[in-house]
Design an enzyme around this catalytic site. Structure first.
Site, PDB file in Angstrom:
ATOM      1  N   GLY A  40      51.596  18.943  49.425  1.00  0.00           N
ATOM      2  CA  GLY A  40      51.428  19.113  50.858  1.00  0.00           C
ATOM      3  C   GLY A  40      50.570  20.314  51.192  1.00  0.00           C
ATOM      4  N   ASP A 252      44.536  16.043  45.549  1.00  0.00           N
ATOM      5  CA  ASP A 252      44.884  16.659  46.827  1.00  0.00           C
ATOM      6  C   ASP A 252      43.628  17.115  47.564  1.00  0.00           C
ATOM      7  OD1 ASP A 252      47.596  16.312  46.266  1.00  0.00           O
ATOM      8  OD2 ASP A 252      47.735  18.246  45.248  1.00  0.00           O
TER       9      ASP A 252
END
Length: 305
Positions: A40, A252
């Site tokens: 995240g 990511d």
């Protein structure tokens, strides 16, 4: 805010090694680094470094790692109003082992990330409603992921779900509520139980998910590029060839850049092409977030490649 990332943060403990030890064997490794990571946080930082207005909802532990994690996010331009502490809990950590071929092996200890609950989404509801795009991964409890997807649907927010780390029992009905489902090839194999060793096998595995109701499936294939599949379209995006030093966090980087470009242009294929180049740029440096270029550095990379 334009982009909301609801997900994990980790402290990366990175060991660079010539080869991994066998059971009972002790080896000396040539180098070690500590970095800020977590899927995240990585995705949030990538989008923010490029100029995106990014907020994050996450949990840090009640330990020495937490202040540095929050400060790092702030320094990278991420809004941390909703990054809160889980009392009596360790921060998430990720021991990472990188070999001579720049391939990585990662263990994750979720720690405080396990304490991110639907109530944390409710607490940030007003800020979330103003966002155009939400990014989710699976390093937080599944009920929080599903709650966030329902929240996004209720408030007309586009959703990217990165099913990482992959779990075979992921509720596909919730995946189908998302605008973009973005696994890598290994995650695709786990989710479908089908082989993915060739491009044709990847497409067959992808089609099996589309038949279950997915809207847009974007599969990252590392050095083989990426693939966008929907019921109406199939597009393969070629990789940008570079000399890889460390592939940690490349997926990511791809997702963070894709999200930024999607909000900026609304063009899926252009966002994928930019994301492929951004991920390639990231693997030319060591680490995860520290390897992500800002907008100016990325433009210089594009000028050469």
């Amino acid at each position: 805010m334009e982009i909301a990332v609801i997900g994990s943060n980790m402290v990366d403990l990175i060991t660079y090694t010539n080869h991994l030890p066998k059971a009972g064997e002790t080896l000396e490794a040539p180098d070690f680094a500590i970095g800020c990571g977590g899927k995240g946080a990585n995705q949030a930082v990538a989008a923010a470094k490029l100029g995106g207005k990014v907020m994050m909802i996450s949990k840090v532990g009640d330990d020495l790692f937490a202040p540095n994690t929050v400060a790092n996010l702030q320094q990278q331009g991420v809004d941390t109003r909703y990054v809160t502490t889980a009392p009596g809990t360790s921060s998430g950590v990720a021991p990472i082992f990188v070999d001579e071929q720049s391939q990585n092996r990662i263990l994750i200890v979720k720690g405080a990330n396990q304490q991110l609950k639907p109530a944390d989404i409710d607490a940030a509801a007003d800020a979330l409603k103003a966002c155009q795009l939400m990014i989710l991964q699976l390093e937080i409890p599944p009920e929080t992921v599903y709650y966030a997807i329902d929240f996004a649907r209720q408030h007309d927010i586009k959703v990217i779900l990165n099913p990482a780390p992959a779990v075979a029992n992921l509720d596909i009905q919730y995946a189908c509520k998302c605008d973009f489902f973005m696994p890598n090839e290994t995650e695709l194999e786990i989710l479908t139980g089908m082989p993915v060793s060739s491009d044709e096998e990847v497409k067959l595995a992808g089609q099996s998910l589309l038949k279950r109701g997915l809207k847009n499936l974007i599969i990252t294939l590392g050095s083989r590029g990426s693939l966008w599949m929907s019921n109406d379209d199939l597009h393969q995006v070629a990789p940008v060839t570079v000399r890889a030093v460390d592939t940690s966090g490349a997926g990511d980087a791809f997702i963070g850049c894709f999200a930024y470009m999607l909000v900026k242009t609304g063009n899926i294929l252009e966002a994928m092409q930019q994301a492929s180049a951004y991920a390639a740029c990231s693997v030319t440096e060591r680490g995860t977030q520290r390897s992500y270029p800002d907008a100016e550095t990325f433009q210089r990379f594009l000028n050469v490649h």
